[in-house]
Design a protein around this motif. Structure first.
Motif, short mmCIF file in Angstrom:
data_model
loop_
_atom_site.label_atom_id
_atom_site.label_comp_id
_atom_site.label_asym_id
_atom_site.label_seq_id
_atom_site.Cartn_x
_atom_site.Cartn_y
_atom_site.Cartn_z
N PRO A 167 21.09 122.85 47.41
CA PRO A 167 22.14 123.87 47.38
C PRO A 167 22.04 124.63 46.07
CG PRO A 167 23.02 121.77 48.12
CD PRO A 167 21.63 121.50 47.62
N LYS A 168 22.40 125.91 46.09
CA LYS A 168 22.25 126.73 44.90
C LYS A 168 22.95 126.12 43.69
CE LYS A 168 20.65 130.28 42.78
NZ LYS A 168 19.18 130.38 42.56
N ASP A 169 24.12 125.57 43.89
CA ASP A 169 24.89 125.04 42.76
C ASP A 169 24.42 123.66 42.30
OD1 ASP A 169 25.77 123.55 44.92
OD2 ASP A 169 27.90 123.87 44.54
N LYS A 170 23.35 123.14 42.93
CA LYS A 170 22.81 121.84 42.53
C LYS A 170 21.44 121.96 41.87
CE LYS A 170 26.22 119.34 44.20
NZ LYS A 170 27.08 118.52 43.32
N GLU A 171 20.87 123.16 41.84
CA GLU A 171 19.53 123.34 41.28
C GLU A 171 19.47 122.96 39.80
OE1 GLU A 171 18.19 127.04 44.24
OE2 GLU A 171 18.65 127.41 42.11
N GLU A 173 21.37 120.99 38.10
CA GLU A 173 21.55 119.56 37.88
C GLU A 173 20.27 118.79 38.16
OE1 GLU A 173 24.55 115.92 39.28
OE2 GLU A 173 24.88 117.96 39.99
N ARG A 176 17.91 119.36 35.10
CA ARG A 176 18.47 119.26 33.74
C ARG A 176 17.54 118.41 32.87
NH1 ARG A 176 21.53 114.44 33.00
NH2 ARG A 176 21.94 113.29 34.92
N GLU A 195 22.67 123.12 54.43
CA GLU A 195 23.14 124.45 54.76
C GLU A 195 22.72 124.80 56.19
OE1 GLU A 195 22.50 127.41 51.49
OE2 GLU A 195 21.54 125.71 50.51
#
Length: 222
Positions: A167-171, A173, A176, A195
């Motif tokens: 998901p875009k908001d997990k890339e 993380e 990191r 998705e």
């Protein structure tokens, strides 16, 4: 598994989507990315996020022969934290592998129908990947593998496995720079939500890795 995919977006679009700079001389669109080819990947260290190319097919640093890479294009996320080939890479050698669709072959009796699979709501995305550096007799190769999982409800009629799309908001993380315990990384992968996806039939033209043009993605007319 995931054995072929595409990267068709213009370079500028990829740069904007992932907030990276890509060497214009090296970037090229690819209708039929195959194992053994160089794939566009993104890694992050303590200073910055960088885009570059890794050879698809992991060659672990301890391997005696680079040919092992053709057997390691994918890694199963369910057991990746238990395998010596991958466990240490989960700690700090995680990467994004840029794509905008992938191919899978659906069995129809004795026939295998190739399909192009995309996300329904966005064009560009990233597979969860791992990378390593192999050095032997003054030769250096940076390689990678794509993490996979059991097929979701959409993919089950096509294949039993599928690549993990972050998901875009997990890339951020996933890549990191801080170290992550292998078990934590594996749990992170298992927690990701899927998705909505879409797919359509393409011709057997895509079966040959040497084919790399718009005919690969042309909808099949039956």
């Amino acid at each position: 598994m995931c054995g072929r995919f595409t990267v068709l977006a213009p370079r500028e679009q990829v740069e904007e989507a992932f907030s990276v700079v890509i060497d214009e001389k090296n970037y090229q669109e690819n209708y039929n990315v195959a194992p053994g080819q160089n794939v566009l990947a993104i890694i992050q260290n303590a200073k910055s996020k960088r885009a570059g190319y890794l050879r698809w097919g992991l060659v672990p640093s301890w391997a005696k022969d680079e040919k092992i890479g053709y057997k390691m294009i994918n890694a199963r996320s369910e057991s990746v934290h238990e395998k010596p080939s991958f466990r240490n890479l989960l700690i700090q050698k995680r990467c994004l592998i840029v794509a905008d669709s992938f191919y899978e072959w659906q069995k129809e009796g004795t026939h295998k129908q190739p399909k192009r699979i995309q996300l329904a709501d966005r064009n560009l995305f990233a597979f969860a990947g791992l990378w390593d550096l192999w050095e032997h007799e003054n030769k250096k190769i940076f390689t990678c593998t794509i993490l996979t999982k059991a097929a979701n409800a959409f993919m089950q009629s096509i294949h039993t496995r599928m690549p993990i799309i972050l998901p875009k908001d997990k890339e951020a993380e996933w890549i990191r720079p801080e170290k992550m315990a292998p078990e934590t990384a594996q749990q992170f992968l298992q927690s990701l939500e899927d998705e909505e996806m879409k797919a359509y039939d393409v011709s057997a033209y895509v079966n040959a890795a040497k084919h790399n043009d718009a005919q690969c993605i042309a909808p099949l007319v039956k």
